[in-house]
Design a protein around this motif. Structure first.
Motif, PDB file in Angstrom:
ATOM      1  N   VAL A 105      -1.043  -2.597 -17.825  1.00 44.83           N
ATOM      2  CA  VAL A 105      -0.149  -3.536 -18.499  1.00 44.83           C
ATOM      3  C   VAL A 105       0.380  -2.927 -19.794  1.00 44.83           C
ATOM      4  O   VAL A 105       1.570  -3.016 -20.103  1.00 44.83           O
ATOM      5  CB  VAL A 105      -0.864  -4.869 -18.776  1.00 44.83           C
ATOM      6  N   ALA A 106      -0.504  -2.286 -20.555  1.00 42.51           N
ATOM      7  CA  ALA A 106      -0.088  -1.679 -21.828  1.00 42.51           C
ATOM      8  C   ALA A 106       0.988  -0.623 -21.605  1.00 42.51           C
ATOM      9  O   ALA A 106       1.936  -0.507 -22.388  1.00 42.51           O
ATOM     10  CB  ALA A 106      -1.291  -1.072 -22.535  1.00 42.51           C
ATOM     11  N   GLY A 107       0.848   0.138 -20.531  1.00 40.98           N
ATOM     12  CA  GLY A 107       1.830   1.181 -20.243  1.00 40.98           C
ATOM     13  C   GLY A 107       2.937   0.733 -19.326  1.00 40.98           C
ATOM     14  O   GLY A 107       3.895   1.467 -19.095  1.00 40.98           O
ATOM     15  N   GLU A 108       2.824  -0.484 -18.784  1.00 43.67           N
ATOM     16  CA  GLU A 108       3.765  -1.007 -17.795  1.00 43.67           C
ATOM     17  C   GLU A 108       3.995   0.027 -16.687  1.00 43.67           C
ATOM     18  O   GLU A 108       5.122   0.338 -16.292  1.00 43.67           O
ATOM     19  CB  GLU A 108       5.078  -1.435 -18.452  1.00 43.67           C
ATOM     20  N   THR A 109       2.874   0.547 -16.176  1.00 46.71           N
ATOM     21  CA  THR A 109       2.925   1.673 -15.236  1.00 46.71           C
ATOM     22  C   THR A 109       2.709   1.273 -13.785  1.00 46.71           C
ATOM     23  O   THR A 109       2.665   2.140 -12.919  1.00 46.71           O
ATOM     24  CB  THR A 109       1.848   2.705 -15.621  1.00 46.71           C
ATOM     25  N   TYR A 110       2.552  -0.023 -13.500  1.00 43.98           N
ATOM     26  CA  TYR A 110       2.263  -0.434 -12.134  1.00 43.98           C
ATOM     27  C   TYR A 110       3.547  -0.801 -11.388  1.00 43.98           C
ATOM     28  O   TYR A 110       4.637  -0.868 -11.978  1.00 43.98           O
ATOM     29  CB  TYR A 110       1.276  -1.600 -12.132  1.00 43.98           C
ATOM     30  N   GLY A 111       3.401  -1.046 -10.082  1.00 46.77           N
ATOM     31  CA  GLY A 111       4.536  -1.419  -9.256  1.00 46.77           C
ATOM     32  C   GLY A 111       4.755  -2.908  -9.244  1.00 46.77           C
ATOM     33  O   GLY A 111       5.049  -3.518 -10.267  1.00 46.77           O
ATOM     34  N   ASP A 112       4.597  -3.519  -8.050  1.00 46.27           N
ATOM     35  CA  ASP A 112       4.819  -4.947  -7.923  1.00 46.27           C
ATOM     36  C   ASP A 112       3.704  -5.748  -8.589  1.00 46.27           C
ATOM     37  O   ASP A 112       3.942  -6.819  -9.140  1.00 46.27           O
ATOM     38  CB  ASP A 112       4.904  -5.311  -6.436  1.00 46.27           C
ATOM     39  N   ARG A 113       2.480  -5.214  -8.529  1.00 49.56           N
ATOM     40  CA  ARG A 113       1.323  -5.890  -9.097  1.00 49.56           C
ATOM     41  C   ARG A 113       0.454  -4.886  -9.849  1.00 49.56           C
ATOM     42  O   ARG A 113       0.415  -3.703  -9.473  1.00 49.56           O
ATOM     43  CB  ARG A 113       0.474  -6.540  -8.001  1.00 49.56           C
ATOM     44  N   PRO A 114      -0.296  -5.348 -10.852  1.00 50.10           N
ATOM     45  CA  PRO A 114      -1.283  -4.468 -11.484  1.00 50.10           C
ATOM     46  C   PRO A 114      -2.372  -4.102 -10.470  1.00 50.10           C
ATOM     47  O   PRO A 114      -2.491  -4.743  -9.424  1.00 50.10           O
ATOM     48  CB  PRO A 114      -1.855  -5.324 -12.619  1.00 50.10           C
ATOM     49  N   PRO A 115      -3.192  -3.107 -10.776  1.00 54.06           N
ATOM     50  CA  PRO A 115      -4.312  -2.811  -9.874  1.00 54.06           C
ATOM     51  C   PRO A 115      -5.225  -4.023  -9.735  1.00 54.06           C
ATOM     52  O   PRO A 115      -5.378  -4.802 -10.677  1.00 54.06           O
ATOM     53  CB  PRO A 115      -5.026  -1.647 -10.562  1.00 54.06           C
ATOM     54  N   ALA A 116      -5.812  -4.187  -8.550  1.00 52.72           N
ATOM     55  CA  ALA A 116      -6.686  -5.338  -8.321  1.00 52.72           C
ATOM     56  C   ALA A 116      -7.857  -5.306  -9.298  1.00 52.72           C
ATOM     57  O   ALA A 116      -8.526  -4.276  -9.434  1.00 52.72           O
ATOM     58  CB  ALA A 116      -7.205  -5.324  -6.884  1.00 52.72           C
ATOM     59  N   PRO A 117      -8.117  -6.410  -9.995  1.00 52.67           N
ATOM     60  CA  PRO A 117      -9.213  -6.406 -10.979  1.00 52.67           C
ATOM     61  C   PRO A 117     -10.570  -6.320 -10.286  1.00 52.67           C
ATOM     62  O   PRO A 117     -10.787  -6.892  -9.221  1.00 52.67           O
ATOM     63  CB  PRO A 117      -9.039  -7.756 -11.683  1.00 52.67           C
ATOM     64  N   ARG A 118     -11.488  -5.604 -10.930  1.00 47.96           N
ATOM     65  CA  ARG A 118     -12.855  -5.462 -10.420  1.00 47.96           C
ATOM     66  C   ARG A 118     -13.869  -5.769 -11.520  1.00 47.96           C
ATOM     67  O   ARG A 118     -14.974  -5.229 -11.530  1.00 47.96           O
ATOM     68  CB  ARG A 118     -13.066  -4.051  -9.858  1.00 47.96           C
ATOM     69  N   ALA A 119     -13.463  -6.603 -12.462  1.00 49.24           N
ATOM     70  CA  ALA A 119     -14.334  -6.977 -13.579  1.00 49.24           C
ATOM     71  C   ALA A 119     -14.058  -8.419 -13.960  1.00 49.24           C
ATOM     72  O   ALA A 119     -13.036  -8.998 -13.581  1.00 49.24           O
ATOM     73  CB  ALA A 119     -14.113  -6.053 -14.771  1.00 49.24           C
ATOM     74  N   HIS A 120     -14.982  -8.996 -14.717  1.00 44.57           N
ATOM     75  CA  HIS A 120     -14.874 -10.376 -15.158  1.00 44.57           C
ATOM     76  C   HIS A 120     -15.736 -10.552 -16.407  1.00 44.57           C
ATOM     77  O   HIS A 120     -16.397  -9.601 -16.848  1.00 44.57           O
ATOM     78  CB  HIS A 120     -15.323 -11.329 -14.050  1.00 44.57           C
ATOM     79  N   GLN A 121     -15.720 -11.764 -16.957  1.00 46.21           N
ATOM     80  CA  GLN A 121     -16.544 -12.055 -18.134  1.00 46.21           C
ATOM     81  C   GLN A 121     -18.008 -11.729 -17.840  1.00 46.21           C
ATOM     82  O   GLN A 121     -18.588 -12.239 -16.880  1.00 46.21           O
ATOM     83  CB  GLN A 121     -16.406 -13.526 -18.521  1.00 46.21           C
TER      84      GLN A 121
END
Length: 305
Positions: A105-121
């Motif tokens: 997100v910071a680099g706006e380097t993804y395509g249609d979607r950001p990479p699938a998240p694999r972390a949480h609180q």
């Protein structure tokens, strides 16, 4: 990454994008800055509230609930598209999330979607999203069946574009909570890729407020009474300014008057004004009932000769 907008700049950015804004009392200083960093900011995060009703939802998002103190976002986007601001600082909305998503997100380097998240609180590698994202909660039950009115989707688009425009970001700086944490599913009922395309289309144009209704002229701004100074408010003061102030306090639901209001400064005026200060979020000696410049300007007392 960028320095967060001040409350004044946040409000101005939203209004410049044509957002209808309601300022919740005390929103400018209501935050969780004591619990951690606020900024540098990376983007905007969209949520659904799993609730219905504007007033109760705004109260919940401002106050929080057991185990999660408020504010729970920066603004609540109602079904009618109105945006209720509840904070201008750190808010409990994002929680922990995936560092790979933050980087994308910071680099706006993804395509249609950001990479699938694999972390949480609570994940060992989770990063603090509350310090990095503006958060907007949208009134919706989050069950996939509760509708998303066009006015509400338009407000999400405008809010997102306003913050992106203010920071020089593109639409890829706007994500949903489900794109940040693998525990989350919000917002449910519309797709973030489609919303990002809407935001980018808006960013490609100059900001513009909605056109006025046909035949509508621009109303003249009302002339307001300038702050007369703290020393003005004493027992010997008798002035139509005091009456005008009292009438505005009554209109704001802050009356402690048994009779009146009248032109002479009284204890009823002081107690009524203290109610107004409390409504704005002032406490302690800042809510002693003696007008100050900030609360006076917010009251918008009509000019009196």
């Amino acid at each position: 990454m960028a320095t967060p907008l001040t409350a004044d700049r946040l409000l101005a950015a939203l209004r410049a994008e044509g957002v209808t804004v309601v300022e919740h009392p005390g929103w400018r200083t209501h935050d969780r800055n004591g619990a951690g960093a606020w900024g540098p900011v990376t983007g905007v995060m969209i949520h659904h509230t799993v609730s219905s009703g504007t007033a109760s939802t705004v109260a919940m998002c401002s106050d929080g609930y057991t185990g999660l103190p408020g504010p729970l976002c920066h603004g609540v986007i109602a079904k009618d598209g109105t945006v209720h601001l509840v904070s201008a600082g750190r808010a409990n909305h994002a929680g922990g999330g995936d560092p790979s998503v933050l980087k994308a997100v910071a680099g706006e380097t993804y395509g249609d979607r950001p990479p699938a998240p694999r972390a949480h609180q609570g994940s060992p590698n989770a990063v603090d999203g509350n310090s990095r994202f503006y958060g907007f909660e949208c009134v919706n039950l989050g069950n996939g069946a509760d509708p998303w009115p066009a006015a509400q989707l338009d407000a999400i688009e405008r809010v997102s574009a306003a913050l992106c425009r203010a920071h020089g970001w593109g639409a890829k700086s706007v994500i949903g909570h489900l794109e940040w944490s693998d525990w989350k599913s919000d917002p449910k009922g519309f797709g973030m890729p489609v919303m990002r395309r809407r935001v980018q289309t808006r960013l490609n144009k100059a900001p513009a407020r909605p056109a006025p209704a046909p035949g509508a002229g621009k109303p003249a701004a009302p002339r307001l009474q300038p702050f007369p100074g703290t020393s003005f408010f004493r027992a010997e003061t008798s002035s139509p300014v005091i009456t005008a102030m009292g009438r505005r306090l009554v209109a704001e639901g802050c009356s402690a008057y048994a009779v009146g209001p009248g032109p002479r400064w009284s204890e009823a005026d002081r107690r009524s004004y203290a109610k107004w200060q409390h409504k704005l979020g002032f406490r302690g000696s800042d809510a002693d009932g003696v007008p100050g410049a900030v609360s006076w300007n917010a009251l918008k007392v009509p000019y009196t000769r």
